[in-house]
Design a protein around this motif. Structure first.
Motif, mmCIF file in Angstrom:
data_model
loop_
_atom_site.group_PDB
_atom_site.id
_atom_site.type_symbol
_atom_site.label_atom_id
_atom_site.label_comp_id
_atom_site.label_asym_id
_atom_site.label_seq_id
_atom_site.Cartn_x
_atom_site.Cartn_y
_atom_site.Cartn_z
ATOM 1 N N PRO A 49 0.835 -1.207 0.000
ATOM 2 C CA PRO A 49 0.000 0.000 0.000
ATOM 3 C C PRO A 49 0.870 1.257 0.000
ATOM 4 C CG PRO A 49 0.141 -0.924 2.215
ATOM 5 C CD PRO A 49 1.058 -1.722 1.353
ATOM 6 N N PHE A 50 0.350 2.345 -0.526
ATOM 7 C CA PHE A 50 1.003 3.635 -0.399
ATOM 8 C C PHE A 50 -0.055 4.717 -0.543
ATOM 9 C CE2 PHE A 50 1.022 5.244 -4.796
ATOM 10 C CZ PHE A 50 0.810 4.090 -5.527
ATOM 11 N N ARG A 51 0.345 5.932 -0.159
ATOM 12 C CA ARG A 51 -0.613 7.029 -0.215
ATOM 13 C C ARG A 51 0.017 8.194 -0.957
ATOM 14 N NH1 ARG A 51 -2.140 7.128 4.962
ATOM 15 N NH2 ARG A 51 -0.949 8.940 5.606
ATOM 16 N N VAL A 52 -0.796 8.870 -1.737
ATOM 17 C CA VAL A 52 -0.348 10.069 -2.445
ATOM 18 C C VAL A 52 -1.041 11.264 -1.813
ATOM 19 C CG1 VAL A 52 -0.375 11.315 -4.632
ATOM 20 C CG2 VAL A 52 0.034 8.850 -4.615
ATOM 21 N N GLU A 53 -0.247 12.273 -1.440
ATOM 22 C CA GLU A 53 -0.851 13.489 -0.881
ATOM 23 C C GLU A 53 -0.521 14.664 -1.771
ATOM 24 O OE1 GLU A 53 -0.977 12.605 3.938
ATOM 25 O OE2 GLU A 53 0.345 14.165 3.151
ATOM 26 N N VAL A 54 -1.519 15.504 -2.008
ATOM 27 C CA VAL A 54 -1.307 16.736 -2.758
ATOM 28 C C VAL A 54 -1.711 17.886 -1.846
ATOM 29 C CG1 VAL A 54 -1.846 18.035 -4.858
ATOM 30 C CG2 VAL A 54 -1.884 15.539 -4.900
ATOM 31 N N ARG A 55 -0.756 18.786 -1.575
ATOM 32 C CA ARG A 55 -1.037 19.894 -0.659
ATOM 33 C C ARG A 55 -0.868 21.230 -1.361
ATOM 34 N NH1 ARG A 55 -0.774 18.679 4.815
ATOM 35 N NH2 ARG A 55 0.041 16.599 5.227
ATOM 36 N N PHE A 56 -1.788 22.169 -1.050
ATOM 37 C CA PHE A 56 -1.595 23.550 -1.492
ATOM 38 C C PHE A 56 -2.215 24.462 -0.451
ATOM 39 C CE2 PHE A 56 -0.485 26.940 -4.040
ATOM 40 C CZ PHE A 56 -1.552 27.799 -4.242
ATOM 41 N N ASN A 57 -1.414 25.339 0.139
ATOM 42 C CA ASN A 57 -1.865 26.177 1.270
ATOM 43 C C ASN A 57 -2.487 25.262 2.317
ATOM 44 O OD1 ASN A 57 -0.901 28.426 0.003
ATOM 45 N ND2 ASN A 57 -2.867 29.009 -0.884
ATOM 46 N N SER A 110 -5.124 23.306 1.872
ATOM 47 C CA SER A 110 -5.910 22.215 1.309
ATOM 48 C C SER A 110 -5.063 20.971 1.152
ATOM 49 C CB SER A 110 -6.467 22.602 -0.059
ATOM 50 O OG SER A 110 -7.260 23.752 0.060
ATOM 51 N N LEU A 111 -5.695 19.831 1.386
ATOM 52 C CA LEU A 111 -5.003 18.552 1.261
ATOM 53 C C LEU A 111 -5.922 17.550 0.593
ATOM 54 C CD1 LEU A 111 -2.788 16.425 2.014
ATOM 55 C CD2 LEU A 111 -3.997 16.137 4.184
ATOM 56 N N GLU A 112 -5.409 16.892 -0.432
ATOM 57 C CA GLU A 112 -6.156 15.799 -1.055
ATOM 58 C C GLU A 112 -5.319 14.535 -0.952
ATOM 59 O OE1 GLU A 112 -9.972 16.910 -2.806
ATOM 60 O OE2 GLU A 112 -8.907 15.003 -2.887
ATOM 61 N N THR A 113 -5.966 13.456 -0.564
ATOM 62 C CA THR A 113 -5.245 12.196 -0.406
ATOM 63 C C THR A 113 -5.850 11.122 -1.285
ATOM 64 O OG1 THR A 113 -5.000 12.786 1.914
ATOM 65 C CG2 THR A 113 -4.445 10.539 1.329
ATOM 66 N N GLN A 114 -5.001 10.318 -1.878
ATOM 67 C CA GLN A 114 -5.481 9.146 -2.620
ATOM 68 C C GLN A 114 -4.717 7.936 -2.095
ATOM 69 O OE1 GLN A 114 -7.853 8.940 -5.201
ATOM 70 N NE2 GLN A 114 -8.366 10.994 -4.474
#
Lengths: 325, 209
Positions: A307-315, A317-321
């Motif tokens: 398993p692994f997780r991808v995080e996208v951050r801006f200011n 806000s955080l989105e995780t997949q």
């Protein structure tokens, strides 16, 4: 009519369906809109009736198609399938060979069913379905049979694995997060020649206009690859997360992750961060945009089952997949 | 027994070899429904479709434990059930007609009850779309005119909602007018504007159940 009707499935339109459709249509400001809402509602109800026969759970009331405000302000005919996602049910009249698919339904759908509605005869035909659309118009000749829809929904159910609380939930996060199983993408591609599109994941062409892809993206590698994209929103910034999967060896997968801006000719904003974390929440690799990049890219290798997780951050806000290879 | 009947029977046998809800069973039941539809009894009564739907429900639930191939074809078995349902609807309709003095009948033979008839919505209640228009134009919190596509401050939720609601401007026309690609427009509309619309619908108590 050019469409081969051999595969079409004829089902009745009940009195209840007719009444509901008529009632919804009466809330609309124009006759054109009233017609559209009436037909959309019939298409949704016929699909719902069919899925009930097949023992597939549906939740009519939670669709936008059942919300009068959404009916007035968008052309949607969605049907919620609990645990799977939304199916779009587009109506057509007899004697047409193509089906319009409004742009507001291009995202967030697990498939598109085309239903030919014959109001005079009080019956409808499920002409077929496609897992994804790439245009505002769908040629009926592209449709797969209703049986293929059943297989597709079954595959979606299989492809979504939910890990028990202990493995993925962090404090404050809701447990039972849905994992996207990447091996399944590859397996289905090998079996069918055209990969099944999972809930939320679409082809790159659907998510980004072809003209927006930077040249570096076009590089193709050898071996079987599967590439899928998903839009993520971080506040006002909308990006496409592209996952490129290649089987490098027997138990080795090469995964490339890219972040592209959605807007044409745009750069990723300064401070946008893409990270990959392992199952112990350690950052394996990350990249941060400085405002000069067309896209960000990270590459990782792993064995099926990891398993692994991808995080996208801006200011803020955080989105995780979350993924499992 | 005809070739079609043999084929139908084969599909039924195959369907019943798999558990309920399995794709194999679903597929074979679908094949049967598709083909046997044209062999079923037809009537022009308004309640026919309801009887037919009930027959399909019965078929999917009971074909694997209620149908005996030795007693006849699948179509015969289904027709028997369908005709019983049609009979029930007919009797029910006669009862209702005789007890309701004010019942009217339209061209389709559908009984319309004067009292419960489809009410004219335009009477005293403000149409939903007018409320949405008023809400979008007023934009009390300024949110709708603040939310815009990055780089295009004139393309706001307020503008898009009103254009889509009233004049039904197509995405193509909006795209040409503002110079924004259709996927960008529709994605923005879906992510930023539709949730506000949805919330408005829920707060007004409009969500149907």
């Amino acid at each position: 009519m050019t469409h081969d009707t051999y595969d079409a499935l004829t089902l009745p339109i009940t009195q209840g369906a007719r009444r509901t459709a008529l009632e919804f249509s009466q809330h609309q400001p124009t006759p054109t809109k009233a017609d559209r809402v009436r037909l959309n509602t019939l298409a949704v109800l016929v699909t719902h009736d069919y899925l009930q026969l097949m023992d597939i759970p549906t939740d009519l009331a939670s669709g936008d198609s059942w919300n009068p405000v959404m009916q007035a302000c968008s052309d949607v005919a969605d049907l919620e399938l609990p645990g799977l996602g939304r199916l779009e049910c587009r109506p057509v009249l007899p004697t047409v060979d193509r089906c319009p698919v409004p742009a507001e339904t291009w995202e967030d759908r697990v498939g598109y069913v085309v239903v030919q509605v014959d109001e005079l005869a009080h019956e409808a035909q499920i002409l077929g379905f496609v897992p994804a659309v790439t245009d505002e118009e769908l040629q009926l000749s592209e449709l797969r049979s209703p049986e293929a829809l059943l297989d597709h929904l079954y595959e979606l159910r299989q492809a979504q694995t939910v890990l028990p609380n202990a493995m993925l939930a962090r404090p404050g996060e809701t447990a039972g997060q849905v994992l996207t199983n990447l091996s399944n993408w590859l397996n289905t591609a090998l079996q069918q020649g055209q990969a099944a599109i999972e809930s939320g994941w679409q082809t790159v062409e659907q998510v980004l206009n072809a003209g927006e892809l930077s040249p570096a993206y076009a590089f193709r590698r050898g071996g079987t690859t599967v590439r899928r994209a998903k839009r993520l929103a971080l506040g006002e910034v909308v990006v496409a997360l592209v996952v490129d999967l290649r089987q490098a060896a027997e138990a080795q997968m090469e995964i490339r992750l890219q972040l592209h801006p959605i807007a044409a000719d745009a750069r990723l904003p300064n401070g946008l961060q893409l990270s990959v974390l392992d199952s112990s929440d350690a950052v394996v690799i990350d990249a941060t945009a400085t405002g000069a990049e067309d896209f960000l890219e990270l590459q990782i290798d792993g064995a099926p089952g990891e398993p692994f997780r991808v995080e996208v951050r801006f200011n803020s806000s955080l989105e995780t997949q979350a993924f499992v290879i | 027994m005809s070739d079609i009947d043999v084929q139908l029977r084969e599909w039924v046998t195959e369907a019943c070899r798999h558990p309920p809800g399995s794709p194999a069973r679903q597929r074979h039941l679908t094949k049967v429904i598709r083909v046997v539809s044209s062999k079923l009894w037809r009537e022009s009564a308004a309640y026919y479709q309801d009887a037919l739907q009930q027959t399909w429900v019965y078929f999917c639930k009971n074909i694997c434990n209620g149908y005996d191939p030795n007693l006849g074809s699948v179509a015969t078995w289904l027709n028997a059930y369908l005709k019983r349902r049609l009979q029930d609807f007919y009797i029910d309709l006669q009862k209702r007609r005789s007890s309701e003095v004010s019942a009217w009948q339209d061209r389709d033979g559908e009984a319309i009850d004067m009292i419960d008839g489809l009410a004219d919505q335009r009477g005293d209640v403000e149409p939903i779309w007018e409320k949405v228009k008023a809400w979008a134009e007023a934009d009390a919190t300024g949110e709708l005119s603040r939310l815009h596509i990055e780089g295009y401050p004139q393309v706001t939720c307020q503008v898009l909602i009103l254009r889509r609601l009233l004049s039904e401007t197509s995405w193509k026309a909006l795209s040409q007018e503002y110079g924004v690609p259709i996927p960008t427009l529709s994605s923005f509309y879906r992510r930023q504007c539709m949730p506000r619309l949805r919330k408005f619908g829920e707060s007004e108590g409009y969500v149907n159940s």
